[in-house]
Scaffold this motif. Structure first.
Motif, mmCIF file in Angstrom:
data_model
loop_
_atom_site.group_PDB
_atom_site.id
_atom_site.type_symbol
_atom_site.label_atom_id
_atom_site.label_comp_id
_atom_site.label_asym_id
_atom_site.label_seq_id
_atom_site.Cartn_x
_atom_site.Cartn_y
_atom_site.Cartn_z
ATOM 1 N N MET A 85 13.217 -19.363 -12.507
ATOM 2 C CA MET A 85 12.284 -18.583 -11.690
ATOM 3 C C MET A 85 13.044 -18.191 -10.391
ATOM 4 O O MET A 85 13.502 -18.862 -9.749
ATOM 5 C CB MET A 85 10.966 -19.125 -11.692
ATOM 6 N N SER A 86 13.124 -16.808 -10.133
ATOM 7 C CA SER A 86 13.713 -16.500 -8.901
ATOM 8 C C SER A 86 12.935 -16.769 -7.752
ATOM 9 O O SER A 86 11.738 -17.166 -7.897
ATOM 10 C CB SER A 86 13.829 -14.701 -9.042
ATOM 11 N N LYS A 87 13.370 -17.003 -6.465
ATOM 12 C CA LYS A 87 12.820 -17.287 -5.391
ATOM 13 C C LYS A 87 11.830 -16.316 -4.959
ATOM 14 O O LYS A 87 10.778 -16.946 -4.451
ATOM 15 C CB LYS A 87 13.830 -17.555 -4.334
ATOM 16 N N ARG A 88 11.725 -15.300 -5.134
ATOM 17 C CA ARG A 88 10.876 -14.064 -4.841
ATOM 18 C C ARG A 88 9.747 -14.357 -5.782
ATOM 19 O O ARG A 88 8.616 -14.191 -5.097
ATOM 20 C CB ARG A 88 11.485 -12.780 -5.137
ATOM 21 N N ARG A 89 9.760 -14.434 -6.872
ATOM 22 C CA ARG A 89 8.895 -14.706 -8.017
ATOM 23 C C ARG A 89 8.248 -16.179 -7.749
ATOM 24 O O ARG A 89 6.816 -16.032 -7.644
ATOM 25 C CB ARG A 89 9.389 -14.708 -9.268
ATOM 26 N N ARG A 90 8.682 -17.017 -7.308
ATOM 27 C CA ARG A 90 8.110 -18.146 -6.957
ATOM 28 C C ARG A 90 7.433 -18.212 -5.827
ATOM 29 O O ARG A 90 6.178 -18.834 -5.752
ATOM 30 C CB ARG A 90 9.459 -19.316 -6.540
ATOM 31 N N LEU A 91 7.655 -17.558 -4.637
ATOM 32 C CA LEU A 91 6.931 -17.409 -3.532
ATOM 33 C C LEU A 91 5.641 -16.468 -3.806
ATOM 34 O O LEU A 91 4.726 -16.707 -3.182
ATOM 35 C CB LEU A 91 7.596 -16.518 -2.443
ATOM 36 N N THR A 92 5.786 -15.448 -4.689
ATOM 37 C CA THR A 92 4.801 -14.570 -5.163
ATOM 38 C C THR A 92 3.699 -15.565 -5.797
ATOM 39 O O THR A 92 2.493 -15.426 -5.704
ATOM 40 C CB THR A 92 5.209 -13.693 -6.126
ATOM 41 N N LEU A 93 4.228 -16.324 -6.826
ATOM 42 C CA LEU A 93 3.395 -17.217 -7.394
ATOM 43 C C LEU A 93 2.601 -18.382 -6.473
ATOM 44 O O LEU A 93 1.333 -18.580 -6.880
ATOM 45 C CB LEU A 93 3.918 -18.009 -8.442
ATOM 46 N N GLU A 94 3.168 -18.791 -5.694
ATOM 47 C CA GLU A 94 2.570 -19.643 -4.636
ATOM 48 C C GLU A 94 1.605 -18.946 -3.827
ATOM 49 O O GLU A 94 0.415 -19.807 -3.651
ATOM 50 C CB GLU A 94 3.787 -20.330 -3.684
ATOM 51 N N LYS A 95 1.846 -17.909 -3.369
ATOM 52 C CA LYS A 95 0.724 -16.968 -2.605
ATOM 53 C C LYS A 95 -0.555 -17.016 -3.385
ATOM 54 O O LYS A 95 -1.667 -17.118 -3.169
ATOM 55 C CB LYS A 95 1.110 -15.738 -2.153
ATOM 56 N N LYS A 96 -0.236 -16.645 -4.737
ATOM 57 C CA LYS A 96 -1.418 -16.226 -5.630
ATOM 58 C C LYS A 96 -2.305 -17.544 -6.156
ATOM 59 O O LYS A 96 -3.529 -17.611 -6.101
ATOM 60 C CB LYS A 96 -0.908 -15.639 -7.280
ATOM 61 N N CYS A 97 -1.339 -18.743 -6.216
ATOM 62 C CA CYS A 97 -2.032 -19.958 -6.246
ATOM 63 C C CYS A 97 -2.763 -20.329 -5.381
ATOM 64 O O CYS A 97 -3.861 -20.813 -5.700
ATOM 65 C CB CYS A 97 -1.063 -21.027 -6.584
ATOM 66 N N ASN A 98 -2.356 -20.160 -4.139
ATOM 67 C CA ASN A 98 -3.180 -20.538 -2.961
ATOM 68 C C ASN A 98 -4.504 -19.803 -2.916
ATOM 69 O O ASN A 98 -5.557 -20.311 -2.229
ATOM 70 C CB ASN A 98 -2.573 -20.383 -1.593
ATOM 71 N N LEU A 99 -4.212 -18.415 -3.193
ATOM 72 C CA LEU A 99 -5.708 -17.713 -3.199
ATOM 73 C C LEU A 99 -6.513 -17.939 -4.340
ATOM 74 O O LEU A 99 -7.699 -17.995 -3.939
ATOM 75 C CB LEU A 99 -5.103 -16.157 -3.380
ATOM 76 N N VAL A 100 -6.218 -18.126 -5.475
ATOM 77 C CA VAL A 100 -6.956 -18.551 -6.321
ATOM 78 C C VAL A 100 -7.867 -19.995 -6.312
ATOM 79 O O VAL A 100 -8.953 -20.084 -6.390
ATOM 80 C CB VAL A 100 -6.213 -18.918 -7.821
ATOM 81 N N ARG A 101 -7.028 -21.025 -5.812
ATOM 82 C CA ARG A 101 -7.547 -22.202 -5.153
ATOM 83 C C ARG A 101 -8.790 -22.004 -4.242
ATOM 84 O O ARG A 101 -9.542 -22.716 -4.368
ATOM 85 C CB ARG A 101 -6.334 -23.216 -4.565
ATOM 86 N N GLU A 102 -8.423 -21.450 -3.199
ATOM 87 C CA GLU A 102 -9.327 -21.095 -2.289
ATOM 88 C C GLU A 102 -10.624 -20.366 -2.776
ATOM 89 O O GLU A 102 -11.772 -20.683 -2.118
ATOM 90 C CB GLU A 102 -8.672 -20.076 -0.879
ATOM 91 N N PHE A 103 -10.526 -19.471 -3.680
ATOM 92 C CA PHE A 103 -11.706 -18.823 -4.221
ATOM 93 C C PHE A 103 -12.229 -19.719 -5.253
ATOM 94 O O PHE A 103 -13.572 -19.567 -5.269
ATOM 95 C CB PHE A 103 -11.027 -17.675 -4.905
ATOM 96 N N ALA A 104 -11.569 -20.473 -5.812
ATOM 97 C CA ALA A 104 -12.304 -21.512 -6.732
ATOM 98 C C ALA A 104 -12.947 -22.643 -5.968
ATOM 99 O O ALA A 104 -14.090 -22.832 -6.465
ATOM 100 C CB ALA A 104 -11.085 -22.153 -7.655
ATOM 101 N N GLU A 105 -12.478 -22.983 -4.770
ATOM 102 C CA GLU A 105 -13.438 -24.020 -3.992
ATOM 103 C C GLU A 105 -14.825 -23.392 -3.557
ATOM 104 O O GLU A 105 -15.695 -24.142 -3.210
ATOM 105 C CB GLU A 105 -12.368 -24.383 -2.805
ATOM 106 N N LYS A 106 -14.586 -22.028 -3.060
ATOM 107 C CA LYS A 106 -15.653 -21.277 -2.678
ATOM 108 C C LYS A 106 -16.615 -21.113 -3.745
ATOM 109 O O LYS A 106 -18.006 -21.496 -3.758
ATOM 110 C CB LYS A 106 -15.480 -19.797 -2.185
ATOM 111 N N LEU A 107 -16.325 -20.843 -5.206
ATOM 112 C CA LEU A 107 -17.347 -20.536 -6.075
ATOM 113 C C LEU A 107 -17.711 -22.130 -6.693
ATOM 114 O O LEU A 107 -18.826 -21.940 -6.992
ATOM 115 C CB LEU A 107 -16.387 -20.173 -7.353
ATOM 116 N N ILE A 108 -16.925 -23.022 -6.590
ATOM 117 C CA ILE A 108 -17.718 -24.337 -6.931
ATOM 118 C C ILE A 108 -18.863 -24.834 -5.919
ATOM 119 O O ILE A 108 -19.736 -25.469 -6.258
ATOM 120 C CB ILE A 108 -16.364 -25.463 -6.886
ATOM 121 N N ARG A 109 -18.768 -24.473 -4.619
ATOM 122 C CA ARG A 109 -19.737 -24.716 -3.692
ATOM 123 C C ARG A 109 -20.965 -23.909 -3.998
ATOM 124 O O ARG A 109 -22.137 -24.639 -4.199
ATOM 125 C CB ARG A 109 -19.292 -24.342 -2.365
ATOM 126 N N ILE A 110 -20.499 -22.570 -4.487
ATOM 127 C CA ILE A 110 -21.689 -21.683 -5.067
ATOM 128 C C ILE A 110 -22.446 -22.423 -6.271
ATOM 129 O O ILE A 110 -23.809 -22.608 -6.552
ATOM 130 C CB ILE A 110 -21.438 -20.314 -5.071
#
Length: 87
Positions: A1-26
């Motif tokens: 995996m290229s460095k650029r794709r890896r960074l993109t995936l990391e950003k997406k993972c962080n956003l998904v994690r944050e949104f999932a944490e909000k949803l679990i509280r709801i």
């Protein structure tokens, strides 16, 4: 995996994690059904154009957060593609 794709995936993972944490509280505080929570996650992920990355996101988050209270939302969307079709 290229460095650029890896960074993109990391950003997406962080956003998904944050949104999932909000949803679990709801889910716990407002007593929403599993179906509602999964629908909200699928709707949000599709609007963010994360659908094509979902398996990679799931795999990355599993490595670090498999035991987290919100991880089931991510895994369920991976295993039940019908939620993606409802949107």
């Amino acid at each position: 995996m290229s460095k650029r794709r890896r960074l993109t995936l990391e950003k997406k993972c962080n956003l998904v994690r944050e949104f999932a944490e909000k949803l679990i509280r709801i889910f716990y505080e407002k007593k929403k059904s599993e179906e509602e929570v999964l629908y909200f996650m699928a709707q949000w992920a599709k609007s963010m154009k994360f659908r094509e990355y979902w398996f990679a996101i799931d795999t990355e988050l599993q490595k670090r957060y498999e035991c987290a209270s919100w991880f089931w939302i991510i895994r369920r969307l991976r295993n039940y593609p019908d939620y993606w079709k409802q949107i």
